[in-house]
Write a protein that holds these residues in place. Structure first.
Motif, PDB file in Angstrom:
ATOM      1  N   VAL A 141      -6.151  -0.704   1.684  1.00 11.86           N
ATOM      2  CA  VAL A 141      -4.673  -1.286   1.727  1.00 11.86           C
ATOM      3  C   VAL A 141      -4.555  -1.925   3.145  1.00 11.86           C
ATOM      4  O   VAL A 141      -4.202  -2.877   3.322  1.00 11.86           O
ATOM      5  N   LYS A 142      -4.636  -0.985   4.339  1.00  8.69           N
ATOM      6  CA  LYS A 142      -4.591  -1.246   5.512  1.00  8.69           C
ATOM      7  C   LYS A 142      -5.402  -2.393   5.783  1.00  8.69           C
ATOM      8  O   LYS A 142      -4.958  -3.469   6.653  1.00  8.69           O
ATOM      9  N   LYS A 143      -6.773  -2.599   5.261  1.00 10.43           N
ATOM     10  CA  LYS A 143      -7.563  -3.633   5.774  1.00 10.43           C
ATOM     11  C   LYS A 143      -7.254  -4.898   5.153  1.00 10.43           C
ATOM     12  O   LYS A 143      -7.105  -5.810   5.699  1.00 10.43           O
ATOM     13  N   LEU A 144      -6.924  -4.871   3.903  1.00  9.47           N
ATOM     14  CA  LEU A 144      -6.486  -6.011   3.170  1.00  9.47           C
ATOM     15  C   LEU A 144      -5.288  -6.472   3.725  1.00  9.47           C
ATOM     16  O   LEU A 144      -5.162  -7.638   3.708  1.00  9.47           O
ATOM     17  N   VAL A 145      -4.294  -5.987   3.849  1.00 14.27           N
ATOM     18  CA  VAL A 145      -2.924  -6.136   4.511  1.00 14.27           C
ATOM     19  C   VAL A 145      -3.228  -7.059   5.821  1.00 14.27           C
ATOM     20  O   VAL A 145      -2.611  -8.091   6.037  1.00 14.27           O
ATOM     21  N   GLY A 146      -3.968  -6.297   6.533  1.00 11.96           N
ATOM     22  CA  GLY A 146      -4.197  -7.000   8.010  1.00 11.96           C
ATOM     23  C   GLY A 146      -5.116  -8.077   7.796  1.00 11.96           C
ATOM     24  O   GLY A 146      -4.744  -9.033   8.613  1.00 11.96           O
ATOM     25  N   ASP A 147      -6.087  -8.063   6.901  1.00 13.62           N
ATOM     26  CA  ASP A 147      -7.138  -9.508   6.935  1.00 13.62           C
ATOM     27  C   ASP A 147      -6.251 -10.447   6.103  1.00 13.62           C
ATOM     28  O   ASP A 147      -6.391 -11.494   6.720  1.00 13.62           O
ATOM     29  N   LEU A 148      -5.580 -10.389   5.282  1.00 13.13           N
ATOM     30  CA  LEU A 148      -4.822 -11.306   4.616  1.00 13.13           C
ATOM     31  C   LEU A 148      -3.775 -12.066   5.313  1.00 13.13           C
ATOM     32  O   LEU A 148      -3.514 -13.267   5.446  1.00 13.13           O
ATOM     33  N   THR A 149      -2.989 -11.093   5.940  1.00 12.81           N
ATOM     34  CA  THR A 149      -1.733 -11.855   6.691  1.00 12.81           C
ATOM     35  C   THR A 149      -2.517 -12.130   8.024  1.00 12.81           C
ATOM     36  O   THR A 149      -1.829 -13.456   8.488  1.00 12.81           O
ATOM     37  N   ALA A 150      -3.490 -11.971   8.604  1.00 11.73           N
ATOM     38  CA  ALA A 150      -4.162 -12.785   9.729  1.00 11.73           C
ATOM     39  C   ALA A 150      -4.638 -13.855   9.356  1.00 11.73           C
ATOM     40  O   ALA A 150      -4.555 -14.950  10.343  1.00 11.73           O
ATOM     41  N   ALA A 151      -5.164 -14.077   8.173  1.00  6.80           N
ATOM     42  CA  ALA A 151      -5.645 -15.345   7.428  1.00  6.80           C
ATOM     43  C   ALA A 151      -4.509 -16.277   7.323  1.00  6.80           C
ATOM     44  O   ALA A 151      -4.926 -17.608   7.035  1.00  6.80           O
TER      45      ALA A 151
END
Length: 265
Positions: A141-151
């Protein structure tokens, strides 16, 4: 609460022949019934059409949009079919089902999410496979949210799916999902949580009862989107009742509307 109607799926015995025969009336009626029964999005899945999925997806999207104005959820593992569906969307903001934290899948799907400004269901799965604990899910969850929002994907467009697994395979399968949803709601209040329910009861009797009970439990934990059959009056009845009891239905308007329409008869 967001309801994604799941019935236009060629894995269903009544749908596949209608799609193969390009029976537009059947597909359009099924779309209308789902929207009239409370679906906010209509899921479009023709993944079993191995040899002509791209063309079939285009036909389905065009056909459904002629009948309903509700936005569509483009549901496919093939990026070619996903782009074909997204490119044909005219009604509202589309949804992509789905992206994962698996490197190959993430790299393939993210550009489509950004290009079409789509909402996206993000499965809590990475290259190690399906997580077996809440802790593993939370890491993803942390990785997905971090990566998606950064993109550049807005938090409000992200729908995290904690991956429901059968409780017949492990005593903590239900609790792992509930703990993951509670974490999402606490740490990422603008991000959504979504799931299909039927996996939870796989291999057990009285599956509808288990699915309904789990829906109520997950909603209490903070789940705010479901992929389900909106023609299932009992399930939709529990959706509206649960929203009212959890203070998510101002002055019980949706519950009372459902009652007046005869949902609880």
């Amino acid at each position: 609460m967001l309801i994604i109607g799941e019935l236009i799926n060629t894995s269903r015995k009544v749908v596949k022949p209608a799609v193969e025969q390009r029976d537009a009336v059947f597909i359009q009626e099924l779309a209308k019934k789902q929207v009239e029964s409370g679906a906010h999005y209509v899921d479009v899945n023709c993944g079993t059409m191995v040899h002509d999925e791209v063309e079939t997806m285009e036909w389905l999207v065009r056909t459904i949009q002629e009948a309903v104005s509700a936005p569509l959820c483009i549901d496919t593992p093939r990026t070619e079919a996903m782009e074909a569906g997204l490119a044909a969307v005219k009604n509202g903001q589309p949804m992509v089902n789905s992206i994962t934290a698996e490197k190959e899948r993430y790299v393939a799907v993210l550009p489509l999410v950004l290009k079409y400004k789509a909402k996206v269901i993000a499965l809590c799965m990475d290259d190690t496979g399906v997580p077996t604990s809440a802790e593993q899910r939370i890491t993803i969850v942390k990785k997905l949210v971090g990566d998606l929002t950064a993109a550049g994907v807005p938090e409000d467009d992200i729908y995290l799916d904690p991956l429901v697994t059968p409780i017949s395979t492990g005593d903590n399968c239900g609790n792992d999902v509930l703990d993951t949803v509670r974490f999402i709601r606490k740490e990422f209040p603008l991000v959504h949580a979504a799931c299909g329910l039927s996996n939870v009861s796989y291999g057990l009797p009285n599956r509808k009862i288990l699915n309904q009970a789990f829906m109520i439990q997950t909603m209490d934990a903070g789940m705010d989107a479901y992929i389900l059959d909106p023609l299932d009056k009992a399930m939709m009845g529990f959706v509206y009742a649960s929203q009212a009891l959890l203070g998510q239905d101002s002055f019980c308007v949706q519950y009372l509307t459902a009652h007046r329409k005869g949902l609880y008869d």
